[in-house]
Scaffold this motif. Sequence first.
Motif, PDB file in Angstrom:
ATOM      1  N   VAL A  35       0.124  13.304 -53.779  1.00  0.00           N
ATOM      2  CA  VAL A  35       0.340  14.733 -54.046  1.00  0.00           C
ATOM      3  C   VAL A  35       0.932  15.414 -52.818  1.00  0.00           C
ATOM      4  N   GLU A  36       0.405  15.109 -51.651  1.00  0.00           N
ATOM      5  CA  GLU A  36       0.941  15.689 -50.416  1.00  0.00           C
ATOM      6  C   GLU A  36       2.362  15.202 -50.148  1.00  0.00           C
ATOM      7  N   SER A  37       2.660  13.951 -50.495  1.00  0.00           N
ATOM      8  CA  SER A  37       3.988  13.385 -50.218  1.00  0.00           C
ATOM      9  C   SER A  37       5.091  14.002 -51.072  1.00  0.00           C
ATOM     10  N   VAL A  38       4.727  14.587 -52.206  1.00  0.00           N
ATOM     11  CA  VAL A  38       5.743  15.234 -53.048  1.00  0.00           C
ATOM     12  C   VAL A  38       5.868  16.711 -52.720  1.00  0.00           C
ATOM     13  N   GLY A  39       5.225  17.147 -51.648  1.00  0.00           N
ATOM     14  CA  GLY A  39       5.415  18.508 -51.160  1.00  0.00           C
ATOM     15  C   GLY A  39       4.419  19.529 -51.655  1.00  0.00           C
ATOM     16  N   GLN A  85       4.567  20.783 -60.124  1.00  0.00           N
ATOM     17  CA  GLN A  85       5.850  21.449 -59.856  1.00  0.00           C
ATOM     18  C   GLN A  85       5.703  22.876 -59.309  1.00  0.00           C
ATOM     19  N   PRO A  86       4.869  23.728 -59.873  1.00  0.00           N
ATOM     20  CA  PRO A  86       4.784  25.102 -59.350  1.00  0.00           C
ATOM     21  C   PRO A  86       4.256  25.197 -57.920  1.00  0.00           C
ATOM     22  N   TYR A  87       3.617  24.147 -57.431  1.00  0.00           N
ATOM     23  CA  TYR A  87       2.990  24.187 -56.105  1.00  0.00           C
ATOM     24  C   TYR A  87       3.800  23.458 -55.030  1.00  0.00           C
ATOM     25  N   ARG A  88       4.931  22.885 -55.408  1.00  0.00           N
ATOM     26  CA  ARG A  88       5.731  22.154 -54.430  1.00  0.00           C
ATOM     27  C   ARG A  88       6.412  23.107 -53.463  1.00  0.00           C
ATOM     28  N   GLU A  89       6.312  22.767 -52.204  1.00  0.00           N
ATOM     29  CA  GLU A  89       6.990  23.542 -51.165  1.00  0.00           C
ATOM     30  C   GLU A  89       8.419  23.043 -51.087  1.00  0.00           C
ATOM     31  N   GLN A  90       9.345  23.970 -51.160  1.00  0.00           N
ATOM     32  CA  GLN A  90      10.754  23.591 -51.124  1.00  0.00           C
ATOM     33  C   GLN A  90      11.402  24.151 -49.869  1.00  0.00           C
ATOM     34  N   THR A  91      12.221  23.341 -49.247  1.00  0.00           N
ATOM     35  CA  THR A  91      12.960  23.768 -48.078  1.00  0.00           C
ATOM     36  C   THR A  91      14.449  23.663 -48.353  1.00  0.00           C
ATOM     37  N   LEU A  92      15.199  24.478 -47.697  1.00  0.00           N
ATOM     38  CA  LEU A  92      16.652  24.454 -47.878  1.00  0.00           C
ATOM     39  C   LEU A  92      17.327  23.729 -46.746  1.00  0.00           C
TER      40      LEU A  92
END
Length: 92
Positions: A35-39, A85-92
């Motif tokens: 879970v942590e590895s998928v952000g 999906q709603p909890y994934r941290e996304q970076t640009l």
Amino acid sequence: MEAVSLADAKAHLRISFTADDAYITGIVEAAEDYVESVGVAFATPIQPAVRHAVLLIVSHFYNNREAVTVEAINAMPFGVNALLQPYREQTL
């Protein structure tokens, strides 16, 4: 971060014996690591959807102990990825 305790995992798996405790603890750790590895970062208190995703992964790993199977394994329509999906941290 412990999102799921051994007792919670055993309750989800409907297991009352202690022979697999070490194995289940390892599965919980692997599930939380995934879970942590998928952000997804664990919040305090743990988000219910994230906790349930960890339990689903634990159940899958416990019930499917082999890397290969002759039987087809179908993904749940609303599975782990949909919960996380709603909890994934996304970076640009």
